[in-house]
Scaffold this motif. Structure first.
Motif, short mmCIF file in Angstrom:
data_model
loop_
_atom_site.label_atom_id
_atom_site.label_comp_id
_atom_site.label_asym_id
_atom_site.label_seq_id
_atom_site.Cartn_x
_atom_site.Cartn_y
_atom_site.Cartn_z
N GLU A 391 5.14 17.13 -4.05
CA GLU A 391 5.07 15.67 -3.87
C GLU A 391 3.88 15.09 -4.63
OE1 GLU A 391 6.70 14.61 0.56
OE2 GLU A 391 4.88 15.87 0.46
N ILE A 395 3.73 12.31 -7.86
CA ILE A 395 2.93 11.08 -7.88
C ILE A 395 1.99 11.09 -9.09
CG2 ILE A 395 1.10 9.82 -6.67
CD1 ILE A 395 2.40 10.88 -4.05
N THR A 399 1.93 8.49 -12.34
CA THR A 399 0.69 7.79 -12.69
C THR A 399 0.34 8.01 -14.15
OG1 THR A 399 -0.10 8.09 -10.41
CG2 THR A 399 -1.74 7.53 -12.09
N PHE A 418 -1.07 4.49 -9.62
CA PHE A 418 -1.15 5.50 -8.56
C PHE A 418 -0.67 4.92 -7.24
CE2 PHE A 418 -4.01 6.60 -4.99
CZ PHE A 418 -3.43 7.82 -4.64
N ALA A 421 3.14 4.53 -7.24
CA ALA A 421 3.85 5.81 -7.16
C ALA A 421 3.70 6.43 -5.78
CB ALA A 421 3.32 6.76 -8.23
N PHE A 422 2.50 6.32 -5.19
CA PHE A 422 2.26 6.92 -3.88
C PHE A 422 3.12 6.25 -2.82
CE2 PHE A 422 0.20 7.64 0.14
CZ PHE A 422 -0.31 8.93 0.04
N LEU A 425 6.90 7.03 -3.02
CA LEU A 425 7.30 8.36 -2.58
C LEU A 425 7.10 8.57 -1.09
CD1 LEU A 425 8.34 11.18 -3.60
CD2 LEU A 425 5.94 11.89 -3.60
N THR A 426 5.98 8.06 -0.56
CA THR A 426 5.63 8.38 0.83
C THR A 426 5.96 7.26 1.80
OG1 THR A 426 3.37 7.50 0.65
CG2 THR A 426 3.72 9.81 0.01
#
Length: 504
Positions: A391, A395, A399, A418, A421-422, A425-426
Motif C-alpha cells: 500500500e 502511494i 506521488t 502525497f 494519493a494517501f 487509497l486509505t
C-alpha cells in the motif's frame, strides 16, 4: 636404393640461423634483461649448500666463488649480444667459469641441479619481486581510498542502478564498497605470493638427486619460506604463474568497473564528481571543454592489464603437466608487461581519488529531479501510518509520478500529490504533516536512518572505516615481515659466499 640414415648424413650445426634469431636470441635477451640477479643468487646459494653438505670441497668451492665474483665484475649483461656460441644465458655463465677455472672445477657447480629447477626458481624470484612492488602500490591506493571515504563519509551522492538514479548515499559509502573488493583482491595476491614463495631448487630435472642436498637450506638462502615438497610439482605445476595472473586479472577487472563509474559521473549530464585542473586537459579546438582524460587512460590501461594477464592464462591452457617452454622465458617476460601497466593504473588511481571532490549543487539538482528518496516515504508510511509495504509503495509511486510529470522536486512539490494519493487509497488523512513529509524525503534523513550493518549512516560507516584501517595495517605488517625475511636471507647469502671466497 634406400635413403641413407639421416642421423649419419646430418652435417648441420647448432644453432640453425633462423632458430637462433626467432627463439634463442629473444630468450637470451629476456634472461639478461630480467633474470641476471636471480642467476647470481641461485649460483651462490647452491654453491654454499654444496659445501655445507660436504658434496663439494671447500677449496674447489673457493675457486668457483672467486670466478663467479670475477664474472660479476667483468661482464656487463646489458652489453651482451647473442652470438649463438652458447645456447642460453645459463651456458654463457658456465662457459665463462670454464674459461677461468677449467672444465673440471667449473662443472662441479652444476652438481645436483638442472635448468628445470633453476628456471622455475628464477621465475619465482622475479614474480615475488614484482608482486611485492605491486602490492606496495595497492596498499597506497587502499590508504588513499580509506582516507577519501573518511573525508566523504557524510558527502551525499546519487547512487545508480542500471544507469539510472536509484537512491541517495554518501561518497564514503560508495568508496567503501570498492575498498572491500580491493581488500579481497589483495588477499588473493597474498595467497598467490604464498604459492610463489616455495622454492623449486633441488628438484633437479624431475626427481631430485642421489646427492645429499639440503633443499631447505637453499630455499632459506634465496629468501623462500620453504621448498616446494613434491619435486615433480616443482617443474610441472605452474600454478604459481596462474595464481599470480589470475589475481591480476581479477583486481583490474574490478578496478575497471570503478573507473568506468568515475567516467560516467564526470560527464556533463551527471557532473557529481569534480576533477581538479591538475588532472584535466583542455580541448585543442573547443576551449570550454574540460576533459578528465586520466580516467580514460586508467580505463584502457586497466583493460590492457586484464588482457595481458588473461593472455598468460590462455597460454597455460591445455599444456602438458610437465616442464615445458610454454610457461617459461617468453611467457614470463610477456606477463611482466601486465605488472608494468598495472603499476601505472594503481599510481594514477591513488592520485585521482586523493584529489577529486563531489559537486554538492549538481548532486542536489539530480536528487531533486529524480525523486530518489521516494523509497523512504514508502518505508516511513509503513512505520508511521501502519500500512502494508505494498500500500505504501503504491502511494509513493503515485506521488513520484505526479512530481516527475510536473518537473518539480519531491521536497517542494510532493506534499499535495502525497495527500491526494494517501486519501485515495486509505480513505483517511495521514498523520504525516508537511514538516514531517519534508524530513522523510530529505536525502540526509534517507542516509541517517539506514544505520544497519553495512549501511551509509555514521555508526556503521565508522565501524567499517576502522575495520578497513585495521586490514591495511595487517597488510603493512605482512609486507614488513616479508621484506625483513628477504633482507636477512640476502645478507646471510652474501656472508656465506664472502666466507667461501676467503676460505683456503
Amino acid at each position: 636404393m634406400a635413403d641413407m640414415n639421416p642421423r649419419l648424413s646430418d652435417t648441420s650445426k647448432f644453432p640453425d640461423p633462423v632458430y637462433k634469431e626467432t627463439v634463442l636470441r629473444p630468450l637470451f635477451d629476456g634472461a639478461k634483461n630480467h633474470h641476471v640477479d636471480g642467476f647470481r643468487r641461485i649460483d651462490r646459494a647452491h654453491l654454499v649448500m654444496l659445501v655445507e653438505t660436504g658434496i663439494l670441497d671447500k677449496d674447489l668451492a673457493t675457486k668457483i666463488a672467486g670466478a663467479l665474483e670475477a664474472i660479476d665484475k667483468e661482464i656487463d649483461p646489458s652489453a651482451l649480444v647473442y652470438t649463438g656460441e652458447v645456447e642460453d644465458f645459463f651456458f654463457l655463465i658456465e662457459k665463462e667459469l670454464k674459461a677461468r677455472i677449467g672444465v673440471d672445477i667449473a662443472g662441479r657447480l652444476h652438481t645436483a641441479r638442472s635448468r628445470n629447477d633453476i628456471d622455475h626458481t628464477l621465475f619465482k624470484l622475479g614474480l615475488k619481486e614484482r608482486i611485492d612492488a605491486l602490492m606496495e602500490r595497492a596498499r597506497k591506493l587502499l590508504g588513499a581510498m580509506i582516507d577519501a571515504a573518511d573525508r566523504h563519509k557524510s558527502t551525499l551522492i546519487v547512487a545508480y542502478t542500471h544507469g539510472q538514479p536509484a537512491q541517495p548515499t554518501t561518497f564514503g559509502h560508495y568508496l567503501s564498497a570498492a575498498i572491500e573488493i580491493l581488500i579481497r583482491d589483495m588477499e588473493r595476491f597474498a595467497e598467490a605470493r604464498r604459492i610463489v614463495d616455495l622454492s623449486p631448487m633441488g628438484a633437479a630435472a624431475i626427481t631430485t638427486s642421489g646427492f645429499p642436498i639440503d633443499r631447505a637450506r637453499v630455499a632459506q638462502l634465496l629468501g623462500f619460506s620453504a621448498p616446494l615438497r613434491n619435486s615433480y610439482s616443482c617443474i610441472a605445476s605452474v600454478d604459481y604463474t596462474t595464481s599470480t595472473y589470475s589475481a591480476i586479472e581479477l583486481m583490474f577487472l574490478h578496478l575497471g568497473r570503478l573507473i568506468q563509474d568515475f567516467q560516467f559521473w564526470t560527464s556533463f549530464e551527471v557532473g557529481q564528481i569534480y576533477v581538479p585542473n591538475a588532472l584535466v586537459q583542455i580541448s585543442s579546438i573547443m576551449p570550454q571543454k574540460r576533459n578528465p582524460v586520466p580516467i580514460e587512460h586508467m580505463r584502457h590501461l586497466a583493460s590492457q592489464t586484464f588482457g595481458r594477464a588473461r593472455t598468460v592464462l590462455d597460454v597455460m591452457h591445455n599444456t602438458p603437466f610437465t616442464d615445458m617452454n610454454d610457461s617459461e622465458g617468453e611467457t614470463q617476460g610477456m606477463g611482466y608487461e601486465a605488472f608494468a601497466s598495472a603499476s601505472r593504473v594503481l599510481d594514477l588511481l591513488a592520485a585521482l581519488i586523493s584529489q577529486i571532490s563531489i559537486d554538492p549543487e549538481r548532486v542536489d539538482q539530480n536528487i531533486r529531479r529524480s525523486c530518489i528518496t521516494i523509497t523512504e516515504l514508502a518505508d516511513s508510511l509503513v512505520r508511521i501510518e501502519g500500512l502494508s509495504f505494498r500500500e505504501a509503495h503504491e502511494i509513493a509511486a503515485a506521488t513520484a509520478k505526479s512530481v516527475v510529470a510536473a518537473k518539480g522536486s519531491l521536497t517542494d512539490d510532493g506534499f499535495e500529490p502525497f495527500l491526494k494519493a494517501f486519501e485515495a487509497l486509505t480513505g483517511r488523512k495521514p498523520t504525516v504533516d508537511l514538516a514531517k513529509f519534508k524530513e522523510i524525503v530529505s536525502p540526509e534523513h534517507f542516509v541517517a536512518v539506514r544505520a544497519r550493518f553495512g549501511g551509509p549512516a555514521p555508526e556503521p560507516m565508522g565501524e567499517a572505516l576502522k575495520s578497513y584501517r585495521d586490514r591495511l595495517a595487517a597488510f603493512e605488517e605482512q609486507a614488513r615481515k616479508a621484506a625483513e625475511k628477504e633482507a636477512a636471507a640476502a645478507a646471510e647469502l652474501q656472508e656465506k659466499f664472502t666466507a667461501l671466497m676467503g676460505a683456503r
